[in-house]
Design a protein around this motif. Structure first.
Motif, PDB file in Angstrom:
ATOM      1  N   GLY A 251       0.806  -1.229   0.000  1.00 33.21           N
ATOM      2  CA  GLY A 251       0.000   0.000   0.000  1.00 33.21           C
ATOM      3  C   GLY A 251       0.831   1.267   0.000  1.00 33.21           C
ATOM      4  O   GLY A 251       0.490   2.237  -0.680  1.00 33.21           O
ATOM      5  N   THR A 252       1.937   1.256   0.739  1.00 29.09           N
ATOM      6  CA  THR A 252       2.779   2.443   0.808  1.00 29.09           C
ATOM      7  C   THR A 252       3.330   2.779  -0.569  1.00 29.09           C
ATOM      8  O   THR A 252       3.295   3.932  -1.013  1.00 29.09           O
ATOM      9  N   GLY A 253       3.834   1.767  -1.244  1.00 26.53           N
ATOM     10  CA  GLY A 253       4.376   1.964  -2.584  1.00 26.53           C
ATOM     11  C   GLY A 253       3.311   2.485  -3.530  1.00 26.53           C
ATOM     12  O   GLY A 253       3.568   3.377  -4.353  1.00 26.53           O
TER      13      GLY A 253
ATOM     14  N   GLY B 275      -3.968   5.115  -4.243  1.00 26.62           N
ATOM     15  CA  GLY B 275      -3.699   5.325  -2.822  1.00 26.62           C
ATOM     16  C   GLY B 275      -3.178   4.071  -2.147  1.00 26.62           C
ATOM     17  O   GLY B 275      -2.435   3.301  -2.754  1.00 26.62           O
ATOM     18  N   VAL B 276      -3.575   3.855  -0.901  1.00 25.01           N
ATOM     19  CA  VAL B 276      -3.039   2.705  -0.151  1.00 25.01           C
ATOM     20  C   VAL B 276      -3.769   1.401  -0.451  1.00 25.01           C
ATOM     21  O   VAL B 276      -3.521   0.383   0.186  1.00 25.01           O
ATOM     22  N   LYS B 277      -4.691   1.416  -1.417  1.00 24.06           N
ATOM     23  CA  LYS B 277      -5.424   0.192  -1.746  1.00 24.06           C
ATOM     24  C   LYS B 277      -4.486  -0.880  -2.311  1.00 24.06           C
ATOM     25  O   LYS B 277      -3.464  -0.566  -2.925  1.00 24.06           O
ATOM     26  N   ASN B 278      -4.864  -2.101  -2.106  1.00 20.51           N
ATOM     27  CA  ASN B 278      -4.207  -3.248  -2.733  1.00 20.51           C
ATOM     28  C   ASN B 278      -5.148  -3.867  -3.757  1.00 20.51           C
ATOM     29  O   ASN B 278      -6.369  -3.666  -3.682  1.00 20.51           O
ATOM     30  N   ALA B 279      -4.597  -4.599  -4.707  1.00 18.45           N
ATOM     31  CA  ALA B 279      -5.432  -5.332  -5.656  1.00 18.45           C
ATOM     32  C   ALA B 279      -4.608  -6.458  -6.249  1.00 18.45           C
ATOM     33  O   ALA B 279      -3.399  -6.309  -6.456  1.00 18.45           O
ATOM     34  N   VAL B 280      -5.261  -7.580  -6.490  1.00 16.58           N
ATOM     35  CA  VAL B 280      -4.581  -8.700  -7.134  1.00 16.58           C
ATOM     36  C   VAL B 280      -5.412  -9.133  -8.342  1.00 16.58           C
ATOM     37  O   VAL B 280      -6.614  -9.333  -8.238  1.00 16.58           O
TER      38      VAL B 280
ATOM     39  N   GLY C 119      -9.093  -3.954  -2.364  1.00 16.10           N
ATOM     40  CA  GLY C 119      -9.541  -3.440  -1.072  1.00 16.10           C
ATOM     41  C   GLY C 119      -8.385  -2.874  -0.280  1.00 16.10           C
ATOM     42  O   GLY C 119      -7.277  -2.705  -0.808  1.00 16.10           O
ATOM     43  N   ASP C 120      -8.647  -2.600   1.007  1.00 13.04           N
ATOM     44  CA  ASP C 120      -7.599  -2.038   1.860  1.00 13.04           C
ATOM     45  C   ASP C 120      -6.554  -3.096   2.164  1.00 13.04           C
ATOM     46  O   ASP C 120      -6.888  -4.186   2.623  1.00 13.04           O
ATOM     47  N   GLY C 121      -5.305  -2.727   1.940  1.00  8.97           N
ATOM     48  CA  GLY C 121      -4.222  -3.674   2.125  1.00  8.97           C
ATOM     49  C   GLY C 121      -3.589  -3.614   3.499  1.00  8.97           C
ATOM     50  O   GLY C 121      -2.743  -4.419   3.837  1.00  8.97           O
ATOM     51  N   ALA C 122      -3.997  -2.649   4.302  1.00  9.44           N
ATOM     52  CA  ALA C 122      -3.398  -2.505   5.625  1.00  9.44           C
ATOM     53  C   ALA C 122      -4.369  -1.773   6.535  1.00  9.44           C
ATOM     54  O   ALA C 122      -5.479  -1.446   6.140  1.00  9.44           O
ATOM     55  N   GLY C 123      -3.955  -1.542   7.761  1.00  2.93           N
ATOM     56  CA  GLY C 123      -4.800  -0.854   8.726  1.00  2.93           C
ATOM     57  C   GLY C 123      -5.430  -1.845   9.684  1.00  2.93           C
ATOM     58  O   GLY C 123      -5.572  -3.036   9.386  1.00  2.93           O
TER      59      GLY C 123
END
Lengths: 451, 451
Positions: free
Chosen positions: B158-160, B283-288, B302-306
């Motif tokens: 997410g940071t990247g 943004g900080v979202k992730n996706a595969v 969806g959200d990859g962290a938090g």
């Protein structure tokens, strides 16, 4: 139980053939993942087929197959709600697990079918019934099992999405695109189920049950199709930063919200923000956006139909059953209050006696934003009249677009509103239509920010 | 076994606290779905906390908790690869199921941990280790269990992704956005794991194992971070219809493909088509994105962290275990060759003795498209020289962009190529850099059409 798993496939149309092809193509992967040999022992087909492996017994008597000792799992892909129901009940009675892609059957008779399955210690799996190959049933029943699901919004009819995509991308009118969809084989000769939203409503009823733990209530889904959507509205929506998609919504309304507490089940064209991922799911793709606590929004997207996608979902269910079948004979020792068939994920995600009777809201109780297109004589006071009526009804305007007249003396006014209870909007529109300056019925389309 | 399930949470940082909050918030949903009372009996924390329910035992001795008779499932959320490993091995030895969010530990020591879990008839669940709240482990191990997975591409840090999104949207340079990400708490004080791609490589190693049925091989992941990405390249990419994302790729290369057979495991900045959904995950979202046969492409986002997203995944694993724990004591009667702990989904998706030793390809064996930025004196023959070198190496050019000089006498030439084996590209670049007209090192970024 022997180490091999014996499947019967009832119906050798596109999906049935797709399942046979998948098993042939991926035999090694299936074995490596399950540790079992997965073999088709019987197929149900009206006429003898000579393209089927001779080791597979062909039989036109589906009721006999569903009771056969040579079958562990019955795959029902004949469709319809009559014979399909009979063979599924027959399979259940005979202790077979069932895998089905039949959304209409489950949406309309699922409560009865699942109860009968519980009684008989078998599982009826239905991943293929919603959103094709996207494993949305598994995601919602298991992947999100710790969340409180607040709402979901889904593109769950590929034909409808294809039509809406073509209208916007190419500026083609509805009827024109529908003909093409029929020629391409996306839409049936009778496209009613697709374009009137009935197919989407079947799927929504299933999704809502597993989201909220409520019985299947297809008859209470508010259902609006896409036949009334014009290019004019598609274009105005785009100009205002929105895109019209045909969506199914299941929304939990708690008492602290405006309006009445209960569940909204609705299928209708909807303006959503252009930059939302859901707005960019195009063509025959399906996608489901789920908002849950504490996870937030997650999106699942892929092919919603076709032989490969449906076979993938059917066989995912088979793999699930294969992975638990080892424990099937040992359930009398279970001391849990779960269903006893080794597959411990409840059919509708929640333990049967824990399903709630949360009321399903009527259409006039539902809360959404609106897109309004109002045609008026271009007289100075008309905008003031309209906005006063909306304001008096407690309806907040989010945006207004007044375009130049396209007929002499007539201008369309486009108004976007914040969410409002439909009954309030009904009253306001009634008043607007009574204004002397208003020349036509007000066109309205629901709007959702997906926030 | 009693009807209640007893959890221990080791570590009360953001995630541990998130798990406690989730259980408090969703107690009713958890009970309705599982039919069990899920209670936290012990927490492992260095210092006594006075904001924790007094019924929960607090203990700084994590090894004691992992062996406690008062615990069914141990949730490890302390992180790191030393103490975390010790407590997990201790829990396994004592017959506890384990749930962990620890990608570094599993990527580096997972083969050993999973083998020990098999030996001891317990399950180590790790949904939270990859892509936060997105149930991607469940999707790939179960939802896609009937498919042959061809490749996957994921935004799994997410940071990247936040940094790449800000650079493009706001035209801000890398260092500037990184500082903000650190201020916002997205990036650690030492951001190496995020910006150098190591965190993504941990997750990719896990995804690749369950995709292809290969042992975890983190040490063989080719890993390139985003520290070298400049605004100049971001903008050229956009101009050509592409977007630069930091992606993890796991690709199956069969022998019929160009190049060598094997698996590519790589993490690197990548140009992908602007209109791909994956390019619009911001943004900080992730996706595969997973491409499999016969399903085709499916996307999970969806959200990859938090705290909420991670707690959702941790508790999804707990729910999974709760739903199978009833069969835990009955496994000696199983006659299958599956692992015997009631949880019949293998840790790495494939039966342990079915993991394959498919070779992991070296970087110079990998096949991708390329974006090249070449700086040359503006002499007439330079483009001819470059294209001839590429052509001689069998490299096909897909697009060329020659921009006006930004320094006197120097013009960047941007070239997009079709897929080529890296060793060929290395040779070509070596030759290009030897041309007298070339003034700088050639900048190269991989490119993938996601087709």
């Amino acid at each position: 139980m022997s180490n091999s798993i014996k499947l019967a496939i009832l119906g050798l149309g596109t999906v049935g053939t797709g399942v046979i092809n998948l098993i042939n193509d991926n035999l090694n992967e299936l074995k490596r993942r399950s540790g079992r040999d997965i073999i088709i022992t019987e197929v149900g087909t009206r006429r003898q087929r000579d393209d089927i492996d001779t080791n597979i017994m062909q039989n036109s008597d589906l009721m006999a197959i569903a009771a056969s000792d040579n079958v562990d799992i019955v795959i029902e892909v004949i469709g319809g709600t009559t014979l399909a129901k009979d063979v599924i009940m027959q399979a259940i009675k005979n202790g077979k697990h069932v895998v089905t892609a039949n959304k209409a059957l489950l949406a309309e008779h699922g409560n009865e079918i699942f109860a009968f399955a519980e009684e008989n210690n078998v599982h009826v799996a239905y991943e293929a019934a919603v959103a094709g190959g996207i494993p949305i049933i598994k995601v919602m029943r298991e992947g999100l099992a710790a969340n409180k699901i607040e709402w979901l919004a889904g593109i769950i009819n590929g034909t409808g999405n294809f039509i809406m995509t073509e209208m916007r991308d190419k500026g083609r009118p509805f009827a024109d695109v529908l003909s093409e969809a029929q020629a391409l084989g996306y839409a049936e000769a009778d496209p009613t189920f697709d374009v009137e939203g009935i197919d989407a409503a079947h799927k929504l009823a299933l999704l809502a049950s597993i989201a909220f733990g409520i019985p299947l209530q297809f008859d209470k889904v508010y259902c609006e199709g896409i036949t009334g959507i014009t290019l004019q509205d598609v274009n105005y929506a785009e100009e205002l930063g929105y895109r019209i998609k045909h969506l199914g919504f299941a929304v939990r309304r708690d008492s602290e919200n405006d309006g009445d507490a209960g569940v909204e089940l609705r299928v209708h064209p909807t303006l959503i923000p252009q930059d939302a991922l859901l707005a960019n799911v195009n063509g025959v793709k399906n996608a489901v956006l789920v908002n849950s606590h504490p996870l937030g929004q997650t999106l699942y997207c892929g092919d919603g139909a076709g032989a490969g996608a449906t076979a993938s979902a059917v066989m995912a269910d088979v793999m699930d059953l294969v992975r638990v079948l080892g424990s099937k004979d040992r359930d009398d020792q279970s001391n849990s209050n779960q269903s006893n068939h080794g597959h411990h994920v409840p059919h509708l995600a929640f333990i049967p006696d824990q399903l709630s009777d949360t009321p399903i809201l009527r259409a006039d109780q539902m809360v959404t934003g609106y897109y309004l297109r109002v045609h008026a004589y271009d007289s100075p006071g008309v905008l003031a009249d309209i906005t006063r009526i909306l304001s008096d009804a407690g309806i907040n305007i989010d945006a207004i677009l007044q375009k130049p007249a396209h007929k002499v003396g007539q201008v369309p006014v486009i108004i976007l509103t914040l969410p409002v209870v439909e009954s309030q909007m009904n009253l306001a529109i009634e008043k607007i239509e009574k204004l002397e300056t208003i020349t036509d019925k007000v066109v309205r389309i629901r709007l959702d920010e997906l926030a």
